[in-house]
Design a protein around this motif. Structure first.
Motif, short mmCIF file in Angstrom:
data_model
loop_
_atom_site.label_atom_id
_atom_site.label_comp_id
_atom_site.label_asym_id
_atom_site.label_seq_id
_atom_site.Cartn_x
_atom_site.Cartn_y
_atom_site.Cartn_z
N ASP A 147 0.98 -1.24 -0.01
CA ASP A 147 -0.04 0.09 -0.10
C ASP A 147 0.78 1.23 -0.08
O ASP A 147 0.47 2.16 -0.68
CB ASP A 147 -0.90 -0.11 1.18
N ARG A 148 1.97 1.06 0.65
CA ARG A 148 2.87 2.42 0.90
C ARG A 148 3.64 2.59 -0.39
O ARG A 148 3.71 3.64 -1.03
CB ARG A 148 3.73 2.42 1.93
N THR A 150 2.40 1.74 -3.38
CA THR A 150 1.60 2.22 -4.61
C THR A 150 0.73 3.34 -4.25
O THR A 150 -0.25 3.73 -5.06
CB THR A 150 0.85 1.00 -5.03
N ASP A 151 0.79 3.90 -3.13
CA ASP A 151 -0.07 5.08 -2.73
C ASP A 151 0.06 6.25 -3.60
O ASP A 151 -0.89 7.08 -3.54
CB ASP A 151 0.13 5.60 -1.17
N HIS A 152 1.02 6.45 -4.44
CA HIS A 152 1.03 7.45 -5.45
C HIS A 152 0.82 7.17 -6.84
O HIS A 152 1.06 8.04 -7.76
CB HIS A 152 2.49 8.27 -5.22
N GLY A 153 0.48 5.71 -7.18
CA GLY A 153 0.21 5.31 -8.55
C GLY A 153 0.45 3.63 -8.59
O GLY A 153 0.98 3.31 -7.75
N SER A 154 0.00 3.15 -9.58
CA SER A 154 0.05 1.71 -9.58
C SER A 154 1.50 1.37 -10.25
O SER A 154 2.19 2.26 -10.78
CB SER A 154 -1.16 1.36 -10.79
#
Length: 198
Positions: A147-148, A150-154
């Motif tokens: 989660d951390r 990918t929290d700014h994008g996939s």
């Protein structure tokens, strides 16, 4: 008929803002070429080796000259685009740089810059990358903080196709024909000065 004429009048009125399109193209492209040129300049020996290496690089002749020309075109081009100075002239070497990049680097990879599994431009290469991407995601979910991360994008897998280089080439082609645009370019004010003196 009156409605069409009225609509045409509204469209004609927008020509007062026609300088915005070339300005937007210039300001969009300038940081792209600046970053590319700075990366080449800061690692110039590696750039020369990559330009010349036939096995792992581009295999171009005269790699020092070619790397120097590409680096100079990108750095000078970025400055010229910001200033709106000699835009039609600087578009030529930048378009050439994009054509060389398309043919030597990106063309074997197809159209897509980012791999995707379906769609009209998906290839066996991009579709197989989706399986690898899923495996990477599973490893990160099990052993990392997915989660951390990918929290700014996939997460994506770069395909490195011609998509971006072709887009930049088309944008430069547009600037070659339109020029830098009115008001917010040195080219415009030089032309005004020349016309006023004539």
């Amino acid at each position: 008929m009156k409605l069409l004429l009225k609509m045409q009048g509204y469209l004609d009125a927008t020509r007062q803002l026609d300088f915005l399109a070339p300005l937007a193209l210039r300001l969009y492209l300038a940081p792209i070429f600046f970053v590319a040129g700075m990366n080449k300049a800061m690692h110039f020996p590696d750039t020369v080796q990559w330009f010349g290496d036939a096995m792992y690089g581009l295999g171009l002749p005269f790699p020092t000259l070619m790397a120097g020309l590409a680096t100079s075109a990108e750095l000078l081009g970025a400055a010229a685009l910001v200033l709106g100075l000699g835009v039609r002239w600087i578009a030529l070497p930048l378009m050439f740089t994009m054509l060389v990049a398309i043919v030597t680097v990106h063309l074997p990879n197809g159209w897509l810059a980012i791999s995707e599994g379906m769609g009209p431009f998906a290839t066996e290469r991009t579709m197989s990358a989706i399986d690898r991407l899923q495996e990477i995601k599973e490893i990160l979910m099990e052993h990392g903080d997915y989660d951390r991360l990918t929290d700014h994008g996939s997460l994506v897998i770069l395909n490195n196709g011609i998509e971006f280089a072709a887009t930049y080439l088309i944008m430069l082609l547009s600037l070659f024909f339109t020029g830098a645009g009115r008001y917010v370019s040195v080219d415009y004010w030089i032309q005004r000065r020349i016309q006023s003196q004539a």
